[in-house]
Design a protein around this motif. Structure first.
Motif, short mmCIF file in Angstrom:
data_model
loop_
_atom_site.label_atom_id
_atom_site.label_comp_id
_atom_site.label_asym_id
_atom_site.label_seq_id
_atom_site.Cartn_x
_atom_site.Cartn_y
_atom_site.Cartn_z
N VAL A 7 -93.54 -18.20 -38.79
CA VAL A 7 -92.65 -17.08 -38.51
C VAL A 7 -92.10 -17.20 -37.10
O VAL A 7 -92.83 -17.55 -36.16
CB VAL A 7 -93.42 -15.75 -38.67
N ALA A 8 -90.81 -16.94 -36.95
CA ALA A 8 -90.18 -17.01 -35.63
C ALA A 8 -90.76 -15.94 -34.70
O ALA A 8 -91.28 -14.91 -35.15
CB ALA A 8 -88.67 -16.83 -35.77
N ASP A 9 -90.67 -16.18 -33.39
CA ASP A 9 -91.15 -15.21 -32.42
C ASP A 9 -90.38 -13.90 -32.56
O ASP A 9 -89.18 -13.88 -32.83
CB ASP A 9 -90.96 -15.74 -31.00
#
Length: 243
Positions: A7-9
């Motif tokens: 998951v992206a930041d």
């Protein structure tokens, strides 16, 4: 071998301030985070591959519902009493989207969920309660459960369900009734409720408002129990949540 995406930041900005708030008409000091009481907000993470996406038209801020309990006294005092051997602290009111009423208090305007006749809505019902549970139902409307605690479920239609502290349910509501206002009911259930004379366990209501209906509370009776209440053991995962 299974593979999983990363998951992206995600970044959040928190603005913290001291203020007085009165969700049930009783004013007391509180810490606000981004304008809301500390730790009394929900976080919604939407699945871009939601297997139930075809079942609903709307899923937005209007359809997120928080059920909570509210205390007039600050936490340190009631915590000390509890740790000294007293009963669990009983709240002064139950809240629906941060709004509640207590015995002898003002008739605070009830929370409202807006719908348009003919549309289908995904309600995300979240319990932010510290102690009490709630029995959730909507007058004259079935609830189709599709997710519980982050796990997609085989769709199951019920008349109502009990939700405990920290739980969350996603349900589909079909706005297929005549245009008027309907009660959303969430009476509380907790032990030792008689310890606090301010608490009316039944008085946790909101309004399901159809577009075109008067801006008023429903004219029907509030205190009705749902039929076909969910038996929690009967809901099953839609997919295997494990690796």
């Amino acid at each position: 071998m299974d593979s999983y995406g990363i998951v992206a930041d995600v970044y959040y900005t928190f603005n913290v301030a001291n203020s007085n708030i009165a969700p049930d008409g009783f004013s007391r000091p509180a810490v606000l985070v981004n304008g809301s009481p500390l730790f009394r907000k929900d976080i919604v993470v939407k699945d871009p591959n939601d297997p139930h996406l075809s079942l609903y038209d709307e899923d937005d801020a209007n359809t997120v519902i928080t059920l909570g309990d509210w205390y007039h006294l600050p936490a340190p005092g009631i915590q000390a009493t509890y740790l000294a051997g007293d009963h669990e602290p009983v709240p002064d009111s139950g809240t629906f989207n941060g709004i509640g009423r207590y015995v002898g208090g003002p008739a605070v305007t009830r929370a409202r969920v807006n719908v348009v006749q003919g549309k289908n809505y995904r309600l995300r019902v979240v319990s932010i309660s510290a102690y009490g549970s709630f029995e959730f139902s909507i007058e004259n409307h079935d609830l189709t459960i599709i997710e519980v605690d982050g796990i997609n479920r085989v769709a199951k239609t019920v008349g109502g369900f009990e939700i405990f502290a920290g739980q969350r349910y996603s349900v589909i509501v079909h706005a297929n009734q005549p245009v008027r206002n309907y009660w959303i009911r969430a009476p509380m259930n907790l032990q030792h409720s008689s310890d606090n004379d301010n608490l009316d366990e039944e008085n946790v209501y909101a309004v399901l408002h159809y577009n075109g209906a008067p801006n008023a509370e429903p004219t029907t009776r509030r205190d009705r129990s749902p039929s076909n209440v969910l038996q929690e053991h009967t809901i099953v995962p839609l997919e295997n949540p494990g690796p």
